[in-house]
Scaffold this motif. Structure first.
Motif, PDB file in Angstrom:
ATOM      1  N   LEU C 357       0.875  -1.146  -0.067  1.00  0.00           N
ATOM      2  CA  LEU C 357       0.045   0.116   0.092  1.00  0.00           C
ATOM      3  C   LEU C 357       0.927   1.137   0.059  1.00  0.00           C
ATOM      4  CD1 LEU C 357      -2.897  -0.572   2.524  1.00  0.00           C
ATOM      5  CD2 LEU C 357      -3.040   0.018   0.047  1.00  0.00           C
ATOM      6  N   PHE C 358       1.876   1.103   0.674  1.00  0.00           N
ATOM      7  CA  PHE C 358       3.009   2.474   0.717  1.00  0.00           C
ATOM      8  C   PHE C 358       3.310   2.687  -0.724  1.00  0.00           C
ATOM      9  CE2 PHE C 358       3.459   4.400   4.655  1.00  0.00           C
ATOM     10  CZ  PHE C 358       3.580   3.646   5.691  1.00  0.00           C
ATOM     11  N   VAL C 359       3.838   1.558  -1.236  1.00  0.00           N
ATOM     12  CA  VAL C 359       4.615   1.558  -2.787  1.00  0.00           C
ATOM     13  C   VAL C 359       3.322   2.228  -3.603  1.00  0.00           C
ATOM     14  CG1 VAL C 359       5.377   0.527  -4.689  1.00  0.00           C
ATOM     15  CG2 VAL C 359       6.438   0.116  -2.098  1.00  0.00           C
ATOM     16  N   SER C 360       2.027   1.628  -3.502  1.00  0.00           N
ATOM     17  CA  SER C 360       1.093   1.963  -4.473  1.00  0.00           C
ATOM     18  C   SER C 360       0.706   3.403  -4.297  1.00  0.00           C
ATOM     19  CB  SER C 360      -0.005   1.074  -4.343  1.00  0.00           C
ATOM     20  OG  SER C 360      -0.854   1.204  -3.289  1.00  0.00           O
ATOM     21  N   THR C 361       0.600   3.901  -2.972  1.00  0.00           N
ATOM     22  CA  THR C 361       0.360   5.145  -2.717  1.00  0.00           C
ATOM     23  C   THR C 361       1.456   6.098  -3.436  1.00  0.00           C
ATOM     24  OG1 THR C 361      -0.544   4.685  -0.704  1.00  0.00           O
ATOM     25  CG2 THR C 361      -0.115   6.838  -0.820  1.00  0.00           C
ATOM     26  N   ALA C 362       2.694   5.797  -3.081  1.00  0.00           N
ATOM     27  CA  ALA C 362       3.726   6.541  -3.794  1.00  0.00           C
ATOM     28  C   ALA C 362       3.841   6.553  -5.208  1.00  0.00           C
ATOM     29  CB  ALA C 362       5.020   5.957  -3.397  1.00  0.00           C
ATOM     30  N   LEU C 363       3.386   5.479  -5.681  1.00  0.00           N
ATOM     31  CA  LEU C 363       3.107   5.263  -7.313  1.00  0.00           C
ATOM     32  C   LEU C 363       2.029   6.416  -7.747  1.00  0.00           C
ATOM     33  CD1 LEU C 363       4.331   3.565  -9.717  1.00  0.00           C
ATOM     34  CD2 LEU C 363       2.682   2.161  -9.435  1.00  0.00           C
ATOM     35  N   ILE C 367       2.413   9.249 -10.174  1.00  0.00           N
ATOM     36  CA  ILE C 367       1.916   9.203 -11.469  1.00  0.00           C
ATOM     37  C   ILE C 367       0.840  10.660 -11.643  1.00  0.00           C
ATOM     38  CG2 ILE C 367      -0.042   8.228 -12.910  1.00  0.00           C
ATOM     39  CD1 ILE C 367       0.417   5.555 -11.839  1.00  0.00           C
ATOM     40  N   GLY C 368       0.512  11.035 -10.497  1.00  0.00           N
ATOM     41  CA  GLY C 368      -0.246  12.351 -10.698  1.00  0.00           C
ATOM     42  C   GLY C 368       0.521  13.423 -10.690  1.00  0.00           C
ATOM     43  N   THR C 369       1.908  13.330 -10.512  1.00  0.00           N
ATOM     44  CA  THR C 369       2.519  14.376 -10.392  1.00  0.00           C
ATOM     45  C   THR C 369       3.206  14.491 -11.715  1.00  0.00           C
ATOM     46  OG1 THR C 369       3.490  14.192  -8.114  1.00  0.00           O
ATOM     47  CG2 THR C 369       4.737  15.445  -9.320  1.00  0.00           C
TER      48      THR C 369
END
Lengths: 189, 159, 669
Positions: C357-363, C367-369
């Motif tokens: 979950l941490f990594v997918s949040t970071a992803l 992506i948004g950025t």
């Protein structure tokens, strides 16, 4: 190593490889974005053909042109394509000049075409009425024209010759003399 | 099995919630016109400044756009109609979030898809990691003279 | 003169770093310790050399030497001394020098630490850190040189950017830089562990405290940035999902994931590949973050100007990734797990889920950025990915993480018992339900904030009960009093209870964020002089507008005064004086809000506009419930870090470290 261990090692290698490829792909994506956005882009430079577009004209500001104008329809005329907005402080300096050259040259095959950029219609109308503008002005739907010409702000003016080639681009307000000089040069060809 | 199912359901709901095109904004309980303009402006971008939303923007351009929003609301347009007007006229870049259509749907789906892929990969990899010791011997003997630490460790391990 | 000596010192630092790379590699391959030591000394010297450079630039700033271009860029004759000093990181070129200074500081202490079991790693740690430093020094000297001089020095400078004249902005960059550069040490240890094939827990144990320190600085930097945004930027919030904010969040998320999964490797010898991957990813995201901000490719409230740095950083990331990947793949045979995952329903399983979950949040944030950059490159439209996107996609993932924080301590290693889990969840679940009922009765009715509060409260109660349970064991078995038990418990298990305290901090933040996010009021109102309007429970009476002396010499201030009273009782809540400062030279206007209200509910007022010399004025009024929990949460997180990190001279520490090493010394081939 057991058979299970061997397949485990293979699976790990596979996953690690996938992970690395994924990260490199993402890095590559970012790189591509960086590189592509850093390029000056397909901004029309003097000598290149002017990108064609169609643009609906404001009611009352058609000057005899059809409801939706295509740039290619104006072939044979010298076109002064001017990007402006009612909130643009610099534009105020050149609106009178643009109107003046329009009145002077419209019968000699010159079209001054205004493109209203990121503007609201009521404010645009107030602006045009305030300056007594009669040259054709249109709404830049979905910012198509602004994007096609890659403008970085307003005011910007593109001088397009009779063959539809961009001959000069200016990123500041123009004086009447400057406008007239360029128009004359293009008419003389 | 149950945990996988429940995770699947949660992810599915989230994905559906994210990917579905939806109503622009919940109608503000306060019907004041100013607030409706403000709510809509918060969902839109400032056309001339970088990265700020229309509501926070102090420039004249933004004031004009907000006046336009107000005029349209006064004329009886709904929130959705006003936002659609701006998007049709100026393009999707005028909104604070990417439109949920075409290729841009990707930005919504990709993170969820990545999360699912990561979970699957992680579980698969962890299960296949080669075993070294039997599970019962995994916890090392508690190394401490302190009876309190021993007691606590045992209690923790039992829990 | 002094400044030029500083300049020379930085050049020498680059030379020293390059030498250190060569000497370390030579010493490692020839097994010649003299060269390894020589490299170590050279690496240690980079810090005093770069410090000399910074002092040289500081000297130029303090004496107002406008012949130096950078000094003219960030200061003027009127700039107060304090801001002259902080102007060192006020703009691109100086801030890179400052970055190098902080990085060299970490390297300095890393070189000076005692190298015992990990001595074989020394040359590789040195070489890795020196290569990275050399790159940054290179761009600092060649592309972004703060020591450049004018041929004809101007008589005055431009002055410091008004946005930077705030305490939050002064301390926030140093904190962030310390966070980012602090990760260089664990990264170097990771590379060294791969290079030397010592891929057991040694590198984790050696770099654990460095990782914690970097993490703590990054956390502090994030909160300070939020505080600055709240106080100075004038939009009533503390986080805007701005690219520059996001690029600091991504390494934080990945770094936090790593801190947790490293625990699994230490305890169970699992996730070795994952930890290597996370470490590489953390550092790559740090470099990406700095690239995104300094290349000028993203428009943001506080990005640096357009520059040539983008391609250079990109090349650096790619080279680093490829090189690390090759090294990693070649060492895969040494990275076998000592144990397998018996059941997903275990502490390891929960940690895996949390990591993912941490990594997918970071992803998601990543992506948004970068999405606007991609869409602009593809078809010219710069799509905006703003807060609505992150609120719908990133925040649910973070909420799930908050829940996992509460569940994880209940799960046993290996295989957890559902019955035991259920048994221990009863108390916190019951407390949560009671709290929810109370909230509902108090008027909190919307489903989403209720869910978010529920998750946060469950985790809060669960963590507090855990703490209480441990202390109760002490009280029972050792007869200690409760306060003593609580204190000694934390001291003897610093990592665990420090961690729990950090979790409590996160939960406090989550509660504050939920309150402000869902129950915050944000309106724009126009008030005539001496008139009163009502917003929420407050009445605002506009008393007038006047010009007041500005804080600095290059600005003019218009200040409004408003009396805020309780709408029902008319009791005075406070008076606010929001103002607008215009800086004609800089062509900048700052809208500075003023706040009042109670600790639980902040009333935040901005002067938006005025007409007729202040006869009427428009105010943006924010009511921010629970926003102070955001700051409190951050402070508690730092406190938790201190509890976890502070070296207590307890004998119980030795067996733990020895046990850790004993486990790790077993060959893992």
């Amino acid at each position: 190593m057991t058979a299970q261990g061997q397949s485990g090692a293979r699976n790990t290698k596979l996953l690690v490889g996938l992970a690395i490829i994924a990260v490199l792909a993402i890095a590559g994506l970012f790189a591509a974005g960086l590189v592509l956005s850093a390029q000056p882009g397909k901004r029309p430079v003097p000598g290149s053909p002017a990108p064609d577009f169609s643009m609906p004209l404001y009611d009352g500001y058609r000057a005899g042109l059809p409801e939706t104008i295509r740039l290619s329809d104006l072939r044979g005329n010298v076109v002064v394509l001017n990007f402006w907005a009612s909130w643009c402080v610099e534009c105020v300096k050149e609106t009178d000049a643009l109107e003046a050259v329009w009145r002077e040259y419209r019968d000699r095959g010159v079209v001054v075409l205004g493109v209203d950029h990121l503007d609201t219609e009521p404010a645009a109308r107030r602006y045009l009425e305030g300056f007594g503008v009669t040259f054709p002005n249109g709404i830049d739907i979905q910012q198509q024209v602004s994007r096609a010409y890659r403008i970085t702000g307003v005011p910007e003016t593109f001088f397009i010759d009779r063959q539809g080639i961009v001959r000069k681009t200016v990123i500041q307000a123009l004086s009447r003399a400057e406008l007239a000089a360029e128009i004359e040069a293009l008419l003389a060809e | 099995m149950l945990s996988a199912l429940s995770i699947g359901v949660v992810l599915g709901l989230w994905l559906a919630g994210v990917a579905m095109p939806r109503a622009a904004v919940a109608q503000s309980p306060d019907p004041l016109l100013d607030d409706r303009v403000h709510d809509l402006a918060k969902q839109m971008n400032c056309p001339t400044c970088a990265g700020r939303n229309l509501a926070d923007c102090p420039t004249d351009t933004c004031a004009q756009w907000k006046a336009e929003i107000r005029a349209q609301l006064e004329a009886g347009k709904s929130d959705r109609e006003v936002l659609t007007y701006f998007q049709t006229r100026f393009g999707p870049t005028v909104m604070q979030e990417p439109p949920r259509e075409g290729a841009l749907l990707l930005v919504w789906i990709a993170p969820v898809a990545a999360a699912v892929a990561l979970v699957a990969a992680g579980v698969w990899a962890a299960r296949r990691a080669s075993a070294r010791k039997s599970p019962s011997a995994t916890q090392p003997a508690i190394q401490s003279e302190d009876p309190y630490v021993v007691a606590l460790e045992e209690q923790v391990r039992q829990s | 003169m002094i400044t030029d000596v500083g300049y020379l010192a930085v050049i020498l630092a680059l030379a020293a770093s390059l030498y250190a790379v060569g000497a370390s590699f030579w010493g490692a391959t020839r097994n010649d310790d003299r060269f390894v030591q020589s490299g170590r000394i050279a690496a240690t010297l980079t810090f005093p050399l770069i410090l000399a450079g910074a002092l040289g630039l500081w000297f130029a700033l303090v004496t107002g030497d406008f012949g130096v271009k950078y000094v003219a860029q960030v200061s003027s004759i009127d700039t107060p001394l304090f801001f002259r000093l902080t102007a060192l990181w006020g703009s691109q070129n100086g801030s890179i020098l400052f970055w190098n200074l902080v990085m060299a500081g970490f390297i300095f202490f890393a070189m000076l630490r005692p190298w015992r079991e990990d001595r074989p790693m020394l040359p590789y740690v040195t070489a890795t850190m020196m290569l990275i430093l050399a790159f940054f020094l290179f761009i600092n000297l060649v592309v972004a040189n703060p020591f450049e001089r004018f041929l004809f020095p101007p008589s005055d400078g431009a002055g410091l950017n008004p946005l930077l004249r705030h305490p939050g902005m002064i301390i926030h960059p140093p904190m962030l830089y310390a966070g980012f550069t602090g990760f260089i040490v664990p990264f170097a240890f990771c590379i060294a562990s791969l290079a030397t094939r010592r891929t057991d827990n040694l590198w984790l144990l050696a770099s654990r405290r460095w990782m914690l320190v970097g993490w703590a600085f990054l956390t502090a930097g994030l909160f300070l940035g939020g505080r600055w945004a709240h106080d100075v930027l004038g939009w009533g919030g503390y986080w805007g999902w701005d690219p520059v904010e996001n690029k600091s969040l991504v390494p934080w998320l990945i770094g936090t994931a790593f801190l947790h999964s490293a625990m699994i490797q230490e305890k169970r010898g699992m996730f070795k590949n994952w930890n290597v991957f996370l470490m590489l990813l953390t550092f790559a995201s740090v470099i990406w973050g700095t690239a995104v901000v300094r290349s000028g490719v993203l428009t943001s409230v506080h990005a640096f100007a357009q520059s040539d740095l983008g391609p250079l950083f990109l090349a650096f990331i790619v080279v680093m990734l490829v090189w690390s990947a090759v090294l990693w793949i070649s060492r895969l045979d040494t990275l076998k797990s000592d144990n397998r995952l018996d059941s997903g329903f275990s502490r390891e399983g929960i940690f895996l889920l949390q990591n993912v979950l941490f990594v997918s949040t970071a992803l998601t944030v990543f992506i948004g950025t970068i999405f606007p950059i991609i869409t602009e490159a593809v078809n010219g439209t710069k799509v905006t990915v703003g807060p609505p996107f992150y609120n719908q996609v990133a925040v649910p993932q973070m909420a799930a993480l908050v829940l996992l924080m509460g569940v994880a301590p209940l799960m046993a290693w290996g295989k957890a018992s559902a019955r035991a889990l259920g048994r221990m969840s009863i108390a916190p679940a019951a407390l949560t339900l009671v709290s929810l009922a109370a909230l509902f009765a108090a008027g909190v009715r919307q489903p989403i904030p209720l869910i978010l509060f529920a998750l946060s409260l469950y985790t809060l109660y669960q963590t507090l009960i855990e703490y209480g349970r441990g202390a109760a064991a002490r009280v029972r078995s050792m007869g200690e009093s409760w306060p003593v038990a609580l204190g000694r418990l934390a001291l003897r298990n610093q990592r665990r209870y420090g961690g729990y305290l950090i979790h409590i901090g996160v939960v406090l933040f989550a509660i504050g964020a939920t309150g402000k996010g869902f129950y915050g009021v944000d309106v724009l109102r126009n008030i005539a002089i001496n008139d009163t309007i009502t917003v929420g429970n407050y009445a605002f009476t506009y008393r007038g507008l006047r010009a007041v002396p500005c804080e600095f010499n290059d600005c003019r201030t218009m200040q409004a005064s408003i009396l805020v009273t309780d709408a029902q009782t008319s009791a005075v809540v406070g008076a606010v004086f929001p103002h607008r400062d215009s800086y004609p030279i800089q062509q900048h206007t700052a809208t500075i809000a003023d706040v009042t209200g109670s600790w639980f509910e902040e009333v935040y007022v901005i002067l938006a506009a005025w007409e007729n010399n202040g006869a009427t004025a428009s105010f943006q009024i924010y009511i921010n419930p629970l926003i102070n929990l955001v700051w409190l949460g951050g402070a508690v997180m730092i406190l938790g870090f201190l509890v976890a990190f502070w070296k207590a001279p307890e004998p119980v520490r030795a067996p733990r470290v020895a046990a850790g090493l004993a486990r790790s010394a077993a060959p893992s081939r």
